[in-house]
Design an enzyme around this catalytic site. Structure first.
Site, PDB file in Angstrom:
ATOM      1  N   HIS A 158      -0.463   4.013   0.457  1.00 17.48           N
ATOM      2  CA  HIS A 158      -0.812   5.476   1.066  1.00 17.48           C
ATOM      3  C   HIS A 158      -1.301   5.239   2.495  1.00 17.48           C
ATOM      4  O   HIS A 158      -1.086   3.879   2.832  1.00 17.48           O
ATOM      5  CB  HIS A 158      -2.464   6.461   0.025  1.00 17.48           C
ATOM      6  CG  HIS A 158      -3.444   5.391   0.394  1.00 17.48           C
ATOM      7  ND1 HIS A 158      -3.607   4.222  -0.969  1.00 17.48           N
ATOM      8  CD2 HIS A 158      -4.403   5.042   1.023  1.00 17.48           C
ATOM      9  CE1 HIS A 158      -4.665   3.415  -0.239  1.00 17.48           C
ATOM     10  NE2 HIS A 158      -5.006   3.397   0.488  1.00 17.48           N
ATOM     11  N   LYS A 160       0.304  -1.350   0.030  1.00 13.61           N
ATOM     12  CA  LYS A 160       0.229  -0.056   0.330  1.00 13.61           C
ATOM     13  C   LYS A 160       1.293   1.338   0.079  1.00 13.61           C
ATOM     14  O   LYS A 160       1.724   1.019   0.890  1.00 13.61           O
ATOM     15  CB  LYS A 160      -0.805  -0.030   1.398  1.00 13.61           C
ATOM     16  CG  LYS A 160      -1.638   1.243   1.241  1.00 13.61           C
ATOM     17  CD  LYS A 160      -2.952   1.152   2.468  1.00 13.61           C
ATOM     18  CE  LYS A 160      -4.477   1.763   2.629  1.00 13.61           C
ATOM     19  NZ  LYS A 160      -4.482   2.294   4.082  1.00 13.61           N
TER      20      LYS A 160
END
Length: 235
Positions: free
Chosen positions: A115, A113
């Site tokens: 963010h 991921k």
């Protein structure tokens, strides 16, 4: 006279038989002709994805937890490898806590991921002796990937818990090898392996339920075991 060890073995056998029955009743364990990842035609198929409602998943977790607690394996946290291991690991951690053994839980994403908190790991920080929870082992690939993730975080991959030990030869480069994935993980990678049930337990179940229409599958499963089987001792 049945000694303490014999009683423990009998209790484990009873748990394995109950689990096989549960798998059959849930449609998770089926009989017929199924092609495995190794390209073999297997007379049975175990699809843990069909433990597909809350009641089934909860009962499955209870089998894992009972086997783990009886095994004596020590661990500091639970890790569920993506994807099947995520719900399995979470459910097992919940059941262990219900039984008084509360430990942290974490899992990985297949894609990191970029963010928010970022990274590929979710849940508690990986620390100490880590128990990997998955359904079955075919080649040990998923375990090796999990070990790499765990070691990169500074923790120790200590043990693996699986639902069913197929007790059959693994393949390397398309060729059969004289050891199973479980044996490879245990003897080469150095991890303890705990299985709720083994192929030997399935054969015993079929032998005991001949009058239920399942006995007809015993010969086919036994022949498969004789051709591809290995002798080993998961806990």
């Amino acid at each position: 006279m049945v000694g303490k060890t014999d009683k423990a073995d009998a209790a484990q056998d009873a748990l394995a038989q109950e689990f096989v029955q549960f798998s059959v009743d849930s449609g998770v364990l089926r009989f017929g002709e199924f092609k495995t990842k190794a390209g073999r035609m297997s007379p049975y198929f175990f699809n843990s994805g069909l433990f597909d409602d809350g009641a089934k998943l909860g009962r499955l977790a209870a089998f894992y937890a009972k086997r783990l607690l009886a095994s004596g394996i020590e661990f500091d946290m639970v890790f569920g490898p993506a994807y099947k291991g995520i719900p399995l690991g979470a459910a097992v951690a919940i059941e262990l806590a219900r039984l008084g053994r509360n430990v942290p839980f974490a899992y990985n994403r297949k894609e990191a991921k970029a963010h928010g908190e970022g990274g590929s790991l979710v849940g508690a920080p990986l620390k100490g002796r880590v128990l990997i929870v998955d359904d079955v082992m075919s080649a040990g690939t998923a375990v090796r990937e999990s070990i790499a993730i765990i070691q990169a975080a500074g923790a120790t991959a200590h043990a693996v818990a699986i639902a069913l030990d197929r007790q059959e030869m693994a393949t390397e480069n398309g060729q059969d090898v004289p050891h199973s994935a479980v044996q490879y993980v245990r003897d080469t990678l150095g991890l303890q392996v705990c299985a709720i049930a083994k192929l030997a337990d399935l054969l015993q179940y079929l032998a005991l339920h001949g009058k239920d229409g399942l006995g007809a599958h015993h010969a086919a499963v036994l022949a498969y075991r004789q051709r591809y089987g290995v002798d080993q001792g998961t806990m």
